[in-house]
Design a protein around this motif. Structure first.
Motif, PDB file in Angstrom:
ATOM      1  N   UNK B 184       0.813  -1.226   0.000  1.00  0.00           N
ATOM      2  CA  UNK B 184       0.000   0.000   0.000  1.00  0.00           C
ATOM      3  C   UNK B 184       0.841   1.269   0.000  1.00  0.00           C
ATOM      4  N   UNK B 185       2.019   1.208   0.592  1.00  0.00           N
ATOM      5  CA  UNK B 185       2.834   2.418   0.716  1.00  0.00           C
ATOM      6  C   UNK B 185       4.127   2.280  -0.069  1.00  0.00           C
ATOM      7  N   UNK B 186       4.750   3.408  -0.341  1.00  0.00           N
ATOM      8  CA  UNK B 186       6.007   3.399  -1.084  1.00  0.00           C
ATOM      9  C   UNK B 186       7.191   3.759  -0.187  1.00  0.00           C
ATOM     10  N   UNK B 187       7.042   3.516   1.103  1.00  0.00           N
ATOM     11  CA  UNK B 187       8.150   3.737   2.051  1.00  0.00           C
ATOM     12  C   UNK B 187       8.443   2.400   2.733  1.00  0.00           C
ATOM     13  N   UNK B 188       9.658   2.244   3.279  1.00  0.00           N
ATOM     14  CA  UNK B 188      10.016   0.965   3.877  1.00  0.00           C
ATOM     15  C   UNK B 188       9.128   0.601   5.073  1.00  0.00           C
ATOM     16  N   UNK B 189       8.810  -0.691   5.162  1.00  0.00           N
ATOM     17  CA  UNK B 189       8.029  -1.211   6.285  1.00  0.00           C
ATOM     18  C   UNK B 189       8.908  -2.203   7.062  1.00  0.00           C
ATOM     19  N   UNK B 190       9.028  -1.959   8.350  1.00  0.00           N
ATOM     20  CA  UNK B 190       9.834  -2.830   9.214  1.00  0.00           C
ATOM     21  C   UNK B 190       8.894  -3.749   9.979  1.00  0.00           C
ATOM     22  N   UNK B 191       9.154  -5.052   9.899  1.00  0.00           N
ATOM     23  CA  UNK B 191       8.338  -6.037  10.602  1.00  0.00           C
ATOM     24  C   UNK B 191       8.808  -6.162  12.037  1.00  0.00           C
ATOM     25  N   UNK B 192       7.860  -6.197  12.966  1.00  0.00           N
ATOM     26  CA  UNK B 192       8.219  -6.354  14.377  1.00  0.00           C
ATOM     27  C   UNK B 192       7.160  -7.178  15.088  1.00  0.00           C
ATOM     28  N   UNK B 193       7.618  -8.038  15.974  1.00  0.00           N
ATOM     29  CA  UNK B 193       6.694  -8.816  16.798  1.00  0.00           C
ATOM     30  C   UNK B 193       6.475 -10.217  16.283  1.00  0.00           C
ATOM     31  N   UNK B 194       6.988 -11.195  17.007  1.00  0.00           N
ATOM     32  CA  UNK B 194       6.692 -12.582  16.679  1.00  0.00           C
ATOM     33  C   UNK B 194       7.874 -13.452  16.302  1.00  0.00           C
ATOM     34  N   UNK B 195       9.071 -12.850  16.169  1.00  0.00           N
ATOM     35  CA  UNK B 195      10.230 -13.645  15.752  1.00  0.00           C
ATOM     36  C   UNK B 195      10.528 -14.737  16.772  1.00  0.00           C
ATOM     37  N   UNK B 196      10.637 -15.986  16.302  1.00  0.00           N
ATOM     38  CA  UNK B 196      10.973 -17.084  17.198  1.00  0.00           C
ATOM     39  C   UNK B 196      12.114 -17.927  16.664  1.00  0.00           C
ATOM     40  N   UNK B 197      12.228 -17.999  15.333  1.00  0.00           N
ATOM     41  CA  UNK B 197      13.339 -18.749  14.748  1.00  0.00           C
ATOM     42  C   UNK B 197      13.772 -18.106  13.429  1.00  0.00           C
ATOM     43  N   UNK B 198      14.807 -18.668  12.829  1.00  0.00           N
ATOM     44  CA  UNK B 198      15.382 -18.039  11.639  1.00  0.00           C
ATOM     45  C   UNK B 198      14.422 -18.091  10.448  1.00  0.00           C
TER      46      UNK B 198
END
Lengths: 196, 242
Positions: B184-198
């Motif tokens: 939807x957007x043309x700017x970078x989106x950083x994912x956060x929340x939920x990382x558990x493994x590689x």
């Protein structure tokens, strides 16, 4: 490391602290100044810049630095917006710039996300400022406008289009990336500049 | 890194650090490990203690040669000016922007979009993604997607999206929602929340179309080591700096 008098041009355009700290980590305490005599008498000059181009050019004008910079004889390093302001003009705010490099900065098209933000790889390295840096090493970029490839290009990068990551003409050096934020690769580039 | 009074607060038990609570030392450790960017979130409650944040930013900027973002309690352009002058590269704003969206454009005009990260915490309630404040406790009634599009128009330079449904679960990032946001957007989106493994990181770059991924506890507790993670991502053909 050579002891020398490095002056960072202070024209109220963004974050010069990081650049200052980067030299301090190399054992050099740069002077931050807008005084023409201080700048003229430096061994090396850093021309930083973060922000909007027309605003930054205005700020240079208010500080009466527009004629001084292209006339400097010692090595000068422009960083990011500093590099774009060393060109003839930039599409950002349709701004006439300092005219050191015979090229105009253009805006990235929106084929991918703009700004180009993050770590990207260098290519077509031409030594000098970039001595010891290997093709495909990463530096940190944050920009929405780019300088096309020209004869003075000493490193290229590719994002949407191939563009100039670094430039050199006579005593004028410039990089689009932020060497002060580019980890060990950036440190090496700043050392190279000190040792020019 | 969550910091309070200049010290990291999430339990970190690194035997190879002299003082794992020292945010500067931890930052230098992560930079050495190959982190591409660091985010400091100040959870100091009182206004007086904000001074320690500025001192921390100065110390980090002196030591660190990679970019870093500072967030937590920022509500005015003056707050931002102080942090950028201390050496921060970007600031992240969250609840102050929800309460006063004009703040985004004020900051973008004065400091440039490149240093304005809009952090957004959202929760999926009855199938609708809604913006929440105060760590997921305060509902705003604002639709996540509408808010992000508006934030981009106002001049945000990056979106840091945390899914409250995924945060702390270690079951992976909110990839479906991330992919929708990222397109939807043309700017970078950083994912956060939920990382558990590689694999979760690979998934968020591929399925979630994330431009970057943020994690804290999996690194703090050494469940994932950054050098290994980057090697793994490279085998998945995700471009990474090694």
């Amino acid at each position: 490391m050579k002891k020398q008098n490095i002056v960072i041009i202070d024209y109220d355009a963004g974050n010069i602290q990081s650049v200052k700290y980067a030299f301090e980590r190399l054992g050099i305490t740069p002077i931050v100044s807008k005084d023409k005599e201080v700048i003229r008498n430096a061994d090396k000059v850093i021309f930083p810049g973060v922000g909007e181009a027309s605003w930054a050019m205005n700020s240079l004008k208010e500080n009466d630095l527009i004629d001084l910079i292209p006339d400097l004889k010692q090595p000068v390093l422009g960083i990011c917006l500093g590099m774009q302001l060393m060109c003839e003009s930039t599409e950002e705010g349709n701004t006439k710039a300092l005219g050191i490099f015979p090229v105009s900065a253009k805006r990235f098209t929106n084929e991918q996300k703009v700004p180009h933000m993050g770590w990207n790889q260098l290519d077509d390295l031409k030594g000098g400022l970039l001595n010891g840096i290997k093709t495909s090493e990463f530096t940190y970029f944050v920009h929405s406008y780019y300088v096309p490839l020209i004869e003075e290009t000493i490193a290229s990068c590719d994002y949407i289009v191939p563009f100039s990551a670094a430039l050199q003409k006579d005593n004028f050096y410039a990089c689009q990336f932020h060497p002060e934020k580019s980890g060990d690769v950036g440190v090496k580039i700043l050392e190279n500049f000190i040792n020019l | 890194m969550d910091v309070k009074d200049g010290r990291t607060v999430k339990g970190v038990n690194f035997v190879d650090l002299r003082d794992a609570g020292d945010a500067v030392e931890l930052a230098a450790y992560y930079a050495e490990q190959g982190a591409d960017e660091l985010v400091f979130l100040d959870i100091t409650a009182t206004h007086e203690k904000r001074k320690t944040l500025v001192e921390l930013v100065q110390k980090v900027a002196r030591e660190l040669n990679i970019p870093f973002t500072v967030g937590g309690g920022i509500s005015t352009p003056e707050d931002v000016g102080v942090l950028l002058n201390a050496g921060a590269d970007k600031v992240s704003i969250n609840s102050a922007a929800v309460r006063n969206p004009q703040l985004i454009s004020d900051l973008a005009k004065r400091f440039g979009s490149q240093c304005v990260v809009l952090a957004v915490d959202a929760k999926c309630v009855d199938g609708n993604w809604e913006v929440f404040l105060n760590g997921g406790r305060l509902s705003t009634g604002i639709d996540l997607f509408e808010w992000i599009v508006k934030a981009e128009q106002l001049g945000a330079g990056e979106i840091l999206f945390t899914s409250m449904n995924h945060d702390g679960t270690k079951n992976g990032f909110a990839n479906e929602t991330l992919a929708k946001l990222s397109e939807m957007v043309n700017i970078p989106v950083i994912a956060s929340g939920g990382a558990g493994n590689m694999e979760h990181f690979a998934d968020t770059f591929i399925e979630g179309k994330a431009d970057a991924a943020l994690a804290a506890s999996v690194f703090h507790f050494k469940e994932i080591e950054i050098p290994e993670l980057k090697k793994y991502l490279k085998t998945k053909n995700i471009p990474v700096r090694i």
